[in-house]
Design an enzyme around this catalytic site. Structure first.
Site, PDB file in Angstrom:
ATOM      1  N   THR A   1       0.831  -1.206   0.000  1.00 14.34           N
ATOM      2  CA  THR A   1       0.000   0.000   0.000  1.00 14.34           C
ATOM      3  C   THR A   1       0.864   1.254   0.000  1.00 14.34           C
ATOM      4  O   THR A   1       0.383   2.336  -0.343  1.00 14.34           O
ATOM      5  CB  THR A   1      -0.952  -0.012   1.208  1.00 14.34           C
ATOM      6  OG1 THR A   1      -1.619  -1.269   1.251  1.00 14.34           O
ATOM      7  CG2 THR A   1      -1.995   1.081   1.111  1.00 14.34           C
TER       8      THR A   1
ATOM      9  N   TYR B   1       5.081 -12.018   5.652  1.00  9.69           N
ATOM     10  CA  TYR B   1       3.861 -11.620   4.953  1.00  9.69           C
ATOM     11  C   TYR B   1       3.478 -12.714   3.968  1.00  9.69           C
ATOM     12  O   TYR B   1       4.145 -12.915   2.943  1.00  9.69           O
ATOM     13  CB  TYR B   1       4.106 -10.290   4.240  1.00  9.69           C
ATOM     14  CG  TYR B   1       2.897  -9.638   3.604  1.00  9.69           C
ATOM     15  CD1 TYR B   1       1.610 -10.106   3.802  1.00  9.69           C
ATOM     16  CD2 TYR B   1       3.061  -8.515   2.800  1.00  9.69           C
ATOM     17  CE1 TYR B   1       0.514  -9.494   3.223  1.00  9.69           C
ATOM     18  CE2 TYR B   1       1.970  -7.889   2.212  1.00  9.69           C
ATOM     19  CZ  TYR B   1       0.703  -8.382   2.422  1.00  9.69           C
ATOM     20  OH  TYR B   1      -0.374  -7.772   1.834  1.00  9.69           O
TER      21      TYR B   1
ATOM     22  N   LYS C   1       1.839 -11.544   8.916  1.00  8.33           N
ATOM     23  CA  LYS C   1       0.727 -10.807   8.316  1.00  8.33           C
ATOM     24  C   LYS C   1       0.051 -11.785   7.369  1.00  8.33           C
ATOM     25  O   LYS C   1       0.624 -12.185   6.348  1.00  8.33           O
ATOM     26  CB  LYS C   1       1.206  -9.562   7.567  1.00  8.33           C
ATOM     27  CG  LYS C   1       0.048  -8.780   6.927  1.00  8.33           C
ATOM     28  CD  LYS C   1       0.533  -7.577   6.122  1.00  8.33           C
ATOM     29  CE  LYS C   1      -0.655  -6.879   5.442  1.00  8.33           C
ATOM     30  NZ  LYS C   1      -0.210  -5.752   4.578  1.00  8.33           N
TER      31      LYS C   1
ATOM     32  N   VAL D   1      -3.021  -5.562  10.206  1.00  8.10           N
ATOM     33  CA  VAL D   1      -2.290  -4.584   9.398  1.00  8.10           C
ATOM     34  C   VAL D   1      -3.256  -4.214   8.286  1.00  8.10           C
ATOM     35  O   VAL D   1      -3.408  -4.953   7.307  1.00  8.10           O
ATOM     36  CB  VAL D   1      -0.982  -5.153   8.830  1.00  8.10           C
ATOM     37  CG1 VAL D   1      -0.283  -4.096   7.976  1.00  8.10           C
ATOM     38  CG2 VAL D   1      -0.052  -5.611   9.956  1.00  8.10           C
TER      39      VAL D   1
END
Length: 317
Positions: free
Chosen positions: A56, A144, A172, A212
């Protein structure tokens, strides 16, 4: 230094956002805007932590030098009021190690390391990659797992083996497989953070500690209240908040999430700026639907006048 929300079992707090990287109208890095946005998220949106230079944050289109500049600006802006996690993952182990060491020098509290993308390594390669990065600095690592972007999932056995490393402390999770996530939570001490906003409460129900997020740029206090309600045993309230927030949890992803997050922030008068190509700015129809989704979730963003003159708000819209 003790950071807000950092406790054993919840190393980075409950509420984090994968923060956007603000750009100027010409697409250049807006370092001052990044500092202002980070301050807003921590002081007004109740964030315990921020992930910088993640997806992001448009990490695919920012240079290593830009990543370093924005990370240092955010670390300085939030001080010890929040954890700062640096996104350093690439599909090149050597490059990831270089970024990890740079993030440690810049003052990050932790590292977000995504599964190497496009080259689709086998599970043995994933083990080697994450362990090598974890060995390269003294910072705790959040793995992640996002097979939809990386092209390969981290299998349960692999994740459990990663959890044996002293500096791999969190995940994540954007795999969307609650059953397999629950098995890892059961078998390891890894702190799970939801990487899909709409699955935050379901994942918390099986043992995750936080999120997150992306809509959390705008709905931070409400999301945090949902997590806290569940922790405190008020399941009905947690479910109520989940259902209230669901239009935003889904609405921010009607197109690519960065696009609508930057649009929402611009409508709120906050630093964001344009997206970098190949992303494109939100159009009028997308903006209108975004406002509807946010209103249904309980927050009005932008005015009718702004919508009528959205092209005048700046190139982000």
């Amino acid at each position: 230094m003790t950071r807000t929300g950092s406790v054993p079992g919840r190393p980075f707090g409950r509420l984090l956002s994968a923060m956007v990287t603000p750009f100027g109208p010409d697409g250049s890095l807006d370092v001052d805007g990044a500092a202002r946005l980070a301050t807003y998220l921590v002081d007004e949106q109740e964030h315990d932590g921020l992930v910088i230079n993640g997806t992001t944050g448009e990490s695919a289109t920012t240079s290593d030098a830009e990543k370093d500049r924005v990370l240092r600006a955010v670390v300085e802006a939030v001080g010890d009021r929040a954890t700062v996690i640096a996104g350093v993952g690439t599909n090149d182990t050597a490059h990831t190690v270089e970024l990890a060491r740079g993030a440690e020098k810049a003052g990050a509290d932790g590292l977000l390391v995504v599964t190497p993308y496009y080259n689709k390594p086998p599970q043995a390669g994933l083990l080697q990659h994450f362990r090598t990065v974890a060995d390269a600095s003294g910072l705790p690592v959040m793995v992640y797992d996002i097979p939809g972007r990386s092209g390969v999932a981290i299998e349960t056995e692999t994740m459990c083996r990663l959890g044996e490393h002293e500096r791999i402390v969190a995940v994540k999770d954007a795999k969307g497989d609650l059953g397999e996530s629950a098995w890892v939570i059961k078998r390891t001490n890894l702190a799970y953070y939801s990487g899909e906003d709409k699955l935050t409460l379901p994942l918390v129900c099986v043992g995750a500690v936080g999120v997150v997020g992306v809509p959390t740029h705008v709905f931070g206090p409400q999301t945090k209240a949902m997590i806290l309600a569940h922790e405190q045993g008020n399941v009905a309230r947690a479910r109520e908040l989940h259902l209230q927030l669901l239009p935003a949890f889904c609405g921010f992803f009607r197109t690519q999430g960065v696009i609508l997050t930057k649009a929402a922030l611009t409508l709120l008068g906050l630093p964001a700026g344009p997206v970098r190509p190949p992303l494109v700015s939100a159009n009028a129809a997308e903006l209108g639907r975004l406002r509807e989704d946010c209103a249904e979730a309980g927050r009005i963003i932008g005015s009718a006048d702004q919508m009528a003159h959205h092209n005048e708000l700046g190139v982000a819209l």
